[in-house]
Scaffold this active site. Structure first.
Site, PDB file in Angstrom:
ATOM      1  N   HIS A  39       1.336  -1.552  -0.088  1.00 15.06           N
ATOM      2  CA  HIS A  39      -0.279  -0.205   0.271  1.00 15.06           C
ATOM      3  C   HIS A  39       0.760   1.602   0.190  1.00 15.06           C
ATOM      4  O   HIS A  39       2.098   1.160   0.400  1.00 15.06           O
ATOM      5  CB  HIS A  39      -0.756   0.044   1.065  1.00 15.06           C
ATOM      6  CG  HIS A  39      -2.171  -1.572   1.483  1.00 15.06           C
ATOM      7  ND1 HIS A  39      -3.275  -1.083   2.133  1.00 15.06           N
ATOM      8  CD2 HIS A  39      -2.002  -2.424   1.071  1.00 15.06           C
ATOM      9  CE1 HIS A  39      -3.832  -1.691   2.090  1.00 15.06           C
ATOM     10  NE2 HIS A  39      -3.068  -2.958   0.866  1.00 15.06           N
ATOM     11  N   GLU A  76       1.466   3.730   2.287  1.00 15.92           N
ATOM     12  CA  GLU A  76       1.683   3.966   3.666  1.00 15.92           C
ATOM     13  C   GLU A  76       3.096   2.813   3.721  1.00 15.92           C
ATOM     14  O   GLU A  76       3.887   3.447   3.999  1.00 15.92           O
ATOM     15  CB  GLU A  76       0.929   4.271   4.605  1.00 15.92           C
ATOM     16  CG  GLU A  76      -0.499   4.932   4.159  1.00 15.92           C
ATOM     17  CD  GLU A  76      -1.238   4.507   3.199  1.00 15.92           C
ATOM     18  OE1 GLU A  76      -2.174   5.301   3.277  1.00 15.92           O
ATOM     19  OE2 GLU A  76      -1.550   3.582   2.806  1.00 15.92           O
ATOM     20  N   CYS A  86      -2.145  -0.598   7.449  1.00 12.85           N
ATOM     21  CA  CYS A  86      -1.590   0.447   7.675  1.00 12.85           C
ATOM     22  C   CYS A  86      -1.161   0.945   8.657  1.00 12.85           C
ATOM     23  O   CYS A  86       0.214   1.824   9.098  1.00 12.85           O
ATOM     24  CB  CYS A  86      -1.504   1.522   6.102  1.00 12.85           C
ATOM     25  SG  CYS A  86      -1.321   0.271   4.949  1.00 12.85           S
TER      26      CYS A  86
END
Length: 154
Positions: free
Chosen positions: A58, A60, A91
């Site tokens: 992801h 992040e 995250c």
């Protein structure tokens, strides 16, 4: 309340995250981008790459990994995250473990109709007893426009 100087800095950094989100969008992924900043300088960059065969990448987590490489440590105390969309629970946990203390968000899940029940980054931080500063709604319209393109393609 954030001052004009803070607002300008937040918008400048969020535009960097939006640029990364646009790359993810062009690659066919959900357009989410993130940067991690320390002392006014970007130390980590990330974008969603969940459709590349690894659903853990992801924006992040990608930015965290880049910041850890750049700084040579897994302790990101004193840093600020700028992300185009509120971090998911995975995250958020990674950001807490990395000790990122200020999270600046473009979009909230409630804005885009995503539902994690009663989850929000604030309730998550409160639940685990973390002292996180949150700033929300930075370049919200631009973040929403980019995210909407992804769902229009689906």
């Amino acid at each position: 309340m954030i001052g004009a100087m803070d607002t300008n800095h937040h918008e400048t950094m969020m535009r960097q995250a939006l640029d990364l989100a646009a790359v993810a969008d062009r690659e066919g992924d959900m357009g989410v981008g993130a940067v991690i900043v320390r002392d006014g300088e970007i130390v980590g960059r990330g974008r969603n790459r969940i459709h590349t065969g690894n659903s853990l990448i992801h924006a992040e987590t990608d930015a965290i990994a880049d910041a850890c490489r750049t700084l040579g440590t897994d302790d990101l105390s004193g840093t600020t995250l700028y992300t185009t969309v509120e971090p998911c629970p995975m995250c958020a946990g990674a950001l807490l473990n990395a000790k990122v203390g200020h999270w600046v968000l473009g979009l909230r899940f409630k804005t885009v109709g995503r539902n994690f029940g009663r989850y929000s980054v604030e309730t998550f931080a409160e639940f685990v007893g973390a002292d996180i500063k949150f700033t929300t709604g930075i370049l919200e319209e631009e973040c929403l426009s980019l995210r909407s393109r992804y769902f229009a393609r689906k």
